[in-house]
Scaffold this motif. Structure first.
Motif, mmCIF file in Angstrom:
data_model
loop_
_atom_site.group_PDB
_atom_site.id
_atom_site.type_symbol
_atom_site.label_atom_id
_atom_site.label_comp_id
_atom_site.label_asym_id
_atom_site.label_seq_id
_atom_site.Cartn_x
_atom_site.Cartn_y
_atom_site.Cartn_z
ATOM 1 N N ILE A 1 0.852 -1.185 0.000
ATOM 2 C CA ILE A 1 0.000 0.000 0.000
ATOM 3 C C ILE A 1 0.891 1.239 0.000
ATOM 4 N N HIS A 2 0.239 2.420 -0.141
ATOM 5 C CA HIS A 2 1.030 3.640 -0.285
ATOM 6 C C HIS A 2 0.543 4.787 0.603
ATOM 7 N N SER A 3 -0.477 4.550 1.419
ATOM 8 C CA SER A 3 -1.017 5.652 2.209
ATOM 9 C C SER A 3 -1.714 5.126 3.458
ATOM 10 N N GLN A 4 -1.952 6.043 4.387
ATOM 11 C CA GLN A 4 -2.673 5.691 5.611
ATOM 12 C C GLN A 4 -4.132 5.364 5.300
ATOM 13 N N ALA A 5 -4.687 6.012 4.270
ATOM 14 C CA ALA A 5 -6.062 5.715 3.861
ATOM 15 C C ALA A 5 -6.171 4.260 3.402
ATOM 16 N N GLN A 6 -5.193 3.794 2.626
ATOM 17 C CA GLN A 6 -5.200 2.402 2.175
ATOM 18 C C GLN A 6 -5.017 1.447 3.348
ATOM 19 N N LEU A 7 -4.211 1.856 4.328
ATOM 20 C CA LEU A 7 -4.028 1.028 5.525
ATOM 21 C C LEU A 7 -5.351 0.863 6.265
ATOM 22 N N PHE A 8 -6.080 1.947 6.430
ATOM 23 C CA PHE A 8 -7.370 1.865 7.121
ATOM 24 C C PHE A 8 -8.348 0.995 6.338
ATOM 25 N N ASN A 9 -8.397 1.169 5.023
ATOM 26 C CA ASN A 9 -9.322 0.368 4.206
ATOM 27 C C ASN A 9 -8.971 -1.116 4.273
ATOM 28 N N LEU A 10 -7.688 -1.425 4.311
ATOM 29 C CA LEU A 10 -7.250 -2.815 4.438
ATOM 30 C C LEU A 10 -7.714 -3.391 5.775
ATOM 31 N N PHE A 11 -7.585 -2.597 6.835
ATOM 32 C CA PHE A 11 -8.045 -3.032 8.163
ATOM 33 C C PHE A 11 -9.561 -3.216 8.175
ATOM 34 N N LEU A 12 -10.280 -2.266 7.568
ATOM 35 C CA LEU A 12 -11.735 -2.365 7.517
ATOM 36 C C LEU A 12 -12.176 -3.609 6.753
ATOM 37 N N GLU A 13 -11.517 -3.907 5.655
ATOM 38 C CA GLU A 13 -11.837 -5.120 4.887
ATOM 39 C C GLU A 13 -11.586 -6.375 5.707
ATOM 40 N N SER A 14 -10.583 -6.341 6.569
ATOM 41 C CA SER A 14 -10.299 -7.506 7.403
ATOM 42 C C SER A 14 -11.404 -7.747 8.415
ATOM 43 N N LEU A 15 -12.108 -6.687 8.817
ATOM 44 C CA LEU A 15 -13.223 -6.818 9.756
ATOM 45 C C LEU A 15 -14.455 -7.371 9.060
ATOM 46 N N THR A 16 -14.790 -6.793 7.903
ATOM 47 C CA THR A 16 -16.009 -7.175 7.211
ATOM 48 C C THR A 16 -15.842 -8.472 6.434
ATOM 49 N N GLY A 17 -14.578 -8.838 6.123
ATOM 50 C CA GLY A 17 -14.348 -10.045 5.343
ATOM 51 C C GLY A 17 -14.250 -11.289 6.198
#
Length: 270
Positions: free
Chosen positions: A254-270
């Motif tokens: 990833i390249h940004s903190q926004a992508q880091l948060f989205n990756l974490f969010l996907e780990s919750l919903t996935g």
């Protein structure tokens, strides 16, 4: 003595407070006790949003009541209940078993209000200022009573905050008494699914293989801490934090903190 400090207007004020308190405790054991609490607090000062949340060890938060509509709020807070609550400054108070009346602005990390978590969590609200009564429970966790200003309203004035803060002992005892009478009713909610550990979830991010210090860094970044704040809390210098961030982004592709948060969010919903 209180009597020596009262003028006529003060006596009327005390009469109002006693009336509110008496009315509350007449309903403390009832099914509508928490709704009555919201009505009582509304007589102290005006607010828009009222939510009561129950945080219990090893469990996801429970929404006990709200003036916003339970179905709407449950949908609105679905990501929060699924795991984002772990990033909430108020949840940190629950974990620490702290008590008191707190404004969000007073307990948040320095970059919280520009964090991805804040933007995601508040993007569908028009909250101007959030406050909560935090009531620690004997069995661990806490009950939290949220009152917030929203829309075109201004933030709470200092006198309003002082009055709400002064009511904390009453709110605390009222809530504890009510839970002692009706706690099993709330325990049956399907929202009470087992929780999970935030650090374990970070460590399991796809392709991560993060070191313990990198997990520390991700956790603080997700909670809204700045580089300087991360450095201070981990007792390292700013350059080392920047190196950790660079390594984290490379490992996660990833390249940004926004992508880091989205990756974490996907780990919750996935």
């Amino acid at each position: 003595m209180i009597a020596k400090r009262l003028a006529d207007s003060g006596a009327a004020f005390i009469a109002d407070i006693v009336g509110i308190s008496a009315d509350l405790f007449r309903h403390a054991a009832g099914d509508d006790a928490l709704d009555r609490l919201g009505e009582a607090l509304g007589r102290i000062c005006q607010f828009n949003d009222f939510i009561v949340l129950l945080y219990r060890p090893q469990s996801r938060p429970l929404i006990l009541t709200t003036n916003l509509g339970m179905e709407w709020l449950a949908d609105r807070l679905s990501d929060y209940i699924d795991g984002l609550y772990l990033l909430d400054p108020y949840y940190q108070k629950a974990v620490a078993e702290e008590s008191g009346f707190h404004r969000l602005t007073d307990i948040s990390p320095e970059d919280y209000f520009i964090s991805e978590y804040h933007d995601h969590f508040y993007q569908h609200t028009n909250i101007v200022e959030e406050t909560r009564f935090i009531v620690p429970l004997d069995q661990g966790g806490s009950l939290q009573v949220l009152v917030a200003r929203a829309g075109d309203d201004v933030k709470f004035q200092d006198i309003e905050l002082d009055l709400l803060r002064a009511f904390h002992p009453l709110v605390s005892e009222y809530c504890r008494f009510h839970l002692a009478q009706a706690g099993r009713h709330y325990g049956a909610s399907p929202q009470g699914a087992d929780s999970f550990d935030l650090r374990d979830k970070i460590a399991a991010l796809p392709g991560a293989q993060l070191t313990a210090r990198e997990i520390d860094t991700v956790e603080l970044m997700l909670k809204g801490h700045s580089t300087k704040s991360v450095a201070r809390l981990l007792n390292i210098d700013d350059g080392t934090v920047s190196n950790h961030k660079r390594n984290i982004y490379q490992k996660l592709d990833i390249h940004s903190q926004a992508q880091l948060f989205n990756l974490f969010l996907e780990s919750l919903t996935g």
